[in-house]
Design an enzyme around this catalytic site. Structure first.
Site, PDB file in Angstrom:
ATOM      1  N   ASP A  18    -118.674   9.958  74.174  1.00  0.00           N
ATOM      2  CA  ASP A  18    -117.328  10.499  74.284  1.00  0.00           C
ATOM      3  C   ASP A  18    -117.114  10.850  75.759  1.00  0.00           C
ATOM      4  OD1 ASP A  18    -114.856  11.839  73.496  1.00  0.00           O
ATOM      5  OD2 ASP A  18    -115.951  13.704  73.823  1.00  0.00           O
ATOM      6  N   ASP A  20    -114.190  13.487  77.349  1.00  0.00           N
ATOM      7  CA  ASP A  20    -113.827  14.880  77.628  1.00  0.00           C
ATOM      8  C   ASP A  20    -114.735  15.844  76.888  1.00  0.00           C
ATOM      9  OD1 ASP A  20    -111.437  14.631  79.343  1.00  0.00           O
ATOM     10  OD2 ASP A  20    -110.587  13.602  77.615  1.00  0.00           O
ATOM     11  N   THR A 111    -113.417   7.046  73.690  1.00  0.00           N
ATOM     12  CA  THR A 111    -112.633   8.234  73.981  1.00  0.00           C
ATOM     13  C   THR A 111    -111.266   8.184  73.321  1.00  0.00           C
ATOM     14  OG1 THR A 111    -111.587   9.512  75.777  1.00  0.00           O
ATOM     15  CG2 THR A 111    -111.888   7.155  76.159  1.00  0.00           C
ATOM     16  N   SER A 112    -110.727   9.362  73.024  1.00  0.00           N
ATOM     17  CA  SER A 112    -109.382   9.467  72.480  1.00  0.00           C
ATOM     18  C   SER A 112    -108.320   9.388  73.569  1.00  0.00           C
ATOM     19  CB  SER A 112    -109.227  10.774  71.703  1.00  0.00           C
ATOM     20  OG  SER A 112    -110.072  10.783  70.568  1.00  0.00           O
ATOM     21  N   LYS A 143    -110.313   9.271  66.186  1.00  0.00           N
ATOM     22  CA  LYS A 143    -111.275  10.222  65.642  1.00  0.00           C
ATOM     23  C   LYS A 143    -110.526  11.284  64.850  1.00  0.00           C
ATOM     24  CE  LYS A 143    -114.125   9.608  69.803  1.00  0.00           C
ATOM     25  NZ  LYS A 143    -114.631  10.259  71.017  1.00  0.00           N
ATOM     26  N   ASP A 168    -119.101  16.122  71.664  1.00  0.00           N
ATOM     27  CA  ASP A 168    -119.015  17.581  71.762  1.00  0.00           C
ATOM     28  C   ASP A 168    -118.060  18.203  70.760  1.00  0.00           C
ATOM     29  OD1 ASP A 168    -116.363  18.676  73.732  1.00  0.00           O
ATOM     30  OD2 ASP A 168    -116.655  16.567  73.229  1.00  0.00           O
TER      31      ASP A 168
END
Length: 224
Positions: A18, A20, A111-112, A143, A168
């Site tokens: 991931d 961030d 990643t989003s 996600k 995270d």
């Protein structure tokens, strides 16, 4: 006399990250943008921050914006705000060294964030973007759905059981677990650990050994 615990060694063929909160600390920017969104519409910022971490911005906008809001325009506006702000965006300790030690053809970013924002944040943090990156526009379901992680594993030619994910946020952890992948939780925001999950504060103590196997792929041993 007590002795330090032996590190756990995970042997995998691919490593997924991931961004961030996992590789990049962008907390200040994210909280600033969502606070401005909450204040504009009189929303509960604590609830937004509690549920938005690791989730695509458009999904959060759809959940919290007023019924008469232009969701597409609002999502685009928030995206522009995030792209324009990089103050305080830094890499987590050890992230640069870990990325540099891993074979590029055995790692991916999932990643989003969209690709533009991902490039901006990785660059601001001084991190190299992996060649394989699955960003928001590359999936139909963000996600906590496992689509992104499954797609990244397929692009790297790895089976889910041979992959480890560094995450995270609860949404990302749920995505990795739904994909059937071992998961290393970075930091303390991911909730309780289950079987097949481990936790690290950052990457300072992570070790890497990577060798080629007979099929030309990689066998990667991670000490965490």
């Amino acid at each position: 006399m007590s002795h330090p615990a032996e590190p756990t060694v995970l042997t995998v063929r691919a490593v997924l990250f991931d961004m961030d909160g996992t590789l990049v600390d962008s907390t200040a920017v994210v909280e600033q943008v969502w606070t401005e969104f909450a204040e504009r519409y009189g929303l509960d910022i604590e609830e937004i921050l509690r549920t938005s971490h690791g989730v695509q911005a458009g999904d959060t906008v759809r959940r919290f914006a007023p019924a008469d809001a232009d969701l597409e325009a609002l999502t685009a506006e928030l995206g522009e705000m995030e792209r324009a702000r990089t103050d305080g965006v830094i890499a987590l300790p050890g992230a640069e060294a870990l990325l540099g030690a891993l074979p590029d053809d055995a790692i991916a970013l999932v990643t989003s964030a969209d690709r533009i924002l991902a490039d901006i944040r990785m660059r601001a943090a001084g991190l190299s973007m992996p060649t394989t990156a699955v960003t928001a526009e590359a999936v139909t379901r963000g996600k906590p759905h496992p689509e992104g992680y499954l797609k990244a594993a397929a692009l790297l030619g790895a089976e889910p059981a041979d992959v480890v994910v560094f995450e995270d946020a609860p949404a990302g952890i749920a995505a990795a677990r739904a994909a059937g992948m071992r998961t290393v939780v970075v930091g303390d925001a991911g909730g309780d650990l289950e079987a097949g999950m481990w936790r690290i504060p950052d990457y300072s103590a992570v070790t890497v050994t990577a060798v080629k196997d007979d099929d030309g792929g990689h066998l990667i041993s991670l000490g965490i």
